[in-house]
Scaffold this motif. Structure first.
Motif, PDB file in Angstrom:
ATOM      1  N   UNK A 171     -23.015  40.227 -20.828  1.00  0.00           N
ATOM      2  CA  UNK A 171     -21.978  40.192 -19.784  1.00  0.00           C
ATOM      3  C   UNK A 171     -22.428  40.786 -18.455  1.00  0.00           C
ATOM      4  N   UNK A 172     -23.344  41.740 -18.482  1.00  0.00           N
ATOM      5  CA  UNK A 172     -23.765  42.384 -17.241  1.00  0.00           C
ATOM      6  C   UNK A 172     -24.550  41.452 -16.322  1.00  0.00           C
ATOM      7  N   UNK A 173     -25.013  40.336 -16.839  1.00  0.00           N
ATOM      8  CA  UNK A 173     -25.778  39.409 -16.006  1.00  0.00           C
ATOM      9  C   UNK A 173     -24.881  38.559 -15.107  1.00  0.00           C
ATOM     10  N   UNK A 174     -23.625  38.424 -15.495  1.00  0.00           N
ATOM     11  CA  UNK A 174     -22.631  37.696 -14.680  1.00  0.00           C
ATOM     12  C   UNK A 174     -21.309  38.455 -14.794  1.00  0.00           C
ATOM     13  N   UNK A 175     -21.293  39.673 -14.300  1.00  0.00           N
ATOM     14  CA  UNK A 175     -20.212  40.614 -14.597  1.00  0.00           C
ATOM     15  C   UNK A 175     -18.820  40.109 -14.208  1.00  0.00           C
TER      16      UNK A 175
END
Length: 392
Positions: A350-354
């Motif tokens: 999820x942190x790659x496209x928060x």
């Protein structure tokens, strides 16, 4: 018509693996590997400088190949170490002041968004996220409504890293052109799996990598900058290749996009990149895109029939990245289990496209990304494997 048998013969690992991780790093075909090895051998025989001199024509041809791939001019192309460097060199060359607005999409990639945040912190510029429409794509009407004289950049990721969404890049380009706003397009996951025409898209800058669907080596990337904008941009960092030192107190930026490059380069990797581009062009990006979508659609259809599977892709015509979760089975566990069975897939955190992940409450998702060298049987193997993991 794609000659799958020949392409798989050019890709020896396909005899051992069902490799479905092309959105991460695709398998290089033998001509790419050979181009790199030959240059490394030459460097070992006569030295790096002499090898570059001897291969200068082939090295120069890489620019023409990338330009052909994008329907651009070769003087609009810079070759750099990776897509992030390409994107950063363009973005940080743009001047921002307090109150200037940057418009981006919900599914923007983390590396890009943290750069927005840094520039906003330094300058007082403002980041505004354009909402998505009902299908999950950037909402073109909302974008149009958000335009005012403070908007200094539209920057989006065409195909996000976390799924098959394909944002409406050309429609965005029409709006950017109509309002005279610079448009930076991250095409990292698009180049190599679909046709890319910078004239049709209308972007002013485009960044991409070699290692993904283009099937080139790691540590390669390129930047396109439209000639009309190029002369207005001073790179955030320069050396004496980008800007020759013409007198004690003066330098002069190059007239072409190579003002975004530095003097020292990995020439073996560049030749590998050129071979990868030429390989894709010889097959044809139209047939490649058709094949990729066919395989991805087959995978979505097969996975969608499994109890407990949730397909996580957005968009009206998703591309060759298929994201999914399985009830009761973590994405990482699916990846490990598939690897043990000779099937290579990946995950997206999820942190790659928060922003998108928070809006949709996404967990870590499994990510399978087929390419034209894959077979229908390999797609079905993955579907069968995931079905065996599903709760009874």
């Amino acid at each position: 018509m794609i000659d799958t048998d020949q392409i798989r013969a050019d890709t020896p690992a396909t005899s051992r693996l069902a490799y479905l991780h092309n959105a991460g790093a695709a398998l290089m075909p033998t001509p790419v590997v050979a181009a790199m090895k030959q240059h490394i051998d030459l460097e070992a025989e006569i030295g790096g400088y002499a090898a570059a001199d001897r291969e200068s024509d082939r090295l120069e041809a890489v620019y023409r190949s990338v330009a052909h791939l994008l329907n651009a001019a070769s003087d609009e192309i810079a070759l750099v170490e990776n897509a992030t460097v390409a994107w950063q060199m363009a973005f940080y060359a743009l001047p921002f002041r307090a109150g200037d607005r940057i418009l981006t999409a919900e599914a923007e990639y983390a590396a890009n968004y943290v750069a927005f945040l840094q520039v906003a912190k330094r300058t007082g510029a403002v980041i505004d996220v354009v909402p998505s429409d009902a299908g999950g794509e950037l909402d073109i009407r909302a974008l149009e409504r958000m335009i005012d004289n403070r908007v200094k950049l539209i920057a989006i990721t065409w195909v996000p890293t976390n799924g098959g969404l394909v944002n409406p890049a050309a429609a965005i380009g029409k709006i950017a052109r109509a309002h005279g706003i610079p448009y930076l397009l991250d095409a990292c996951q698009a180049v190599g799996q679909m046709e890319v025409d910078v004239e049709a898209i209308g972007c002013d800058m485009l960044s991409a990598t070699g290692r993904k669907f283009l099937r080139g080596p790691r540590g390669t990337g390129f930047l396109y900058v439209r000639r009309a904008l190029l002369q207005q941009l001073e790179p955030p960092m320069i050396d004496h290749f980008a800007a020759p030192w013409i007198s004690r107190d003066q330098y002069r930026l190059r007239d072409d996009a190579r003002r975004f490059e530095t003097w020292e380069n990995n020439y073996a990797a560049r030749l590998g990149l050129g071979a990868a581009v030429d390989y894709a062009l010889a097959i044809g990006l139209g047939p490649i895109e058709q094949r990729c979508r066919l395989l991805a659609d087959r995978l979505r259809s097969g996975l969608g029939a499994i109890s407990g599977i949730r397909l996580r892709d957005l968009g009206r015509a998703p591309g060759a990245i298929v994201s999914f979760t399985l009830d009761g089975c973590e994405a990482e566990a699916m990846v490990s289990s598939a690897a043990a069975a000779g099937i290579t897939i990946g995950v997206s955190d999820p942190s790659s496209t928060r922003i998108d992940a928070e809006v949709r409450a996404l967990p870590v998702v499994a990510r399978a990304s087929p390419h034209y060298y894959n077979t229908e049987a390999e797609i079905d193997r993955l579907v069968a494997h995931v079905a065996a993991l599903a709760p009874r």
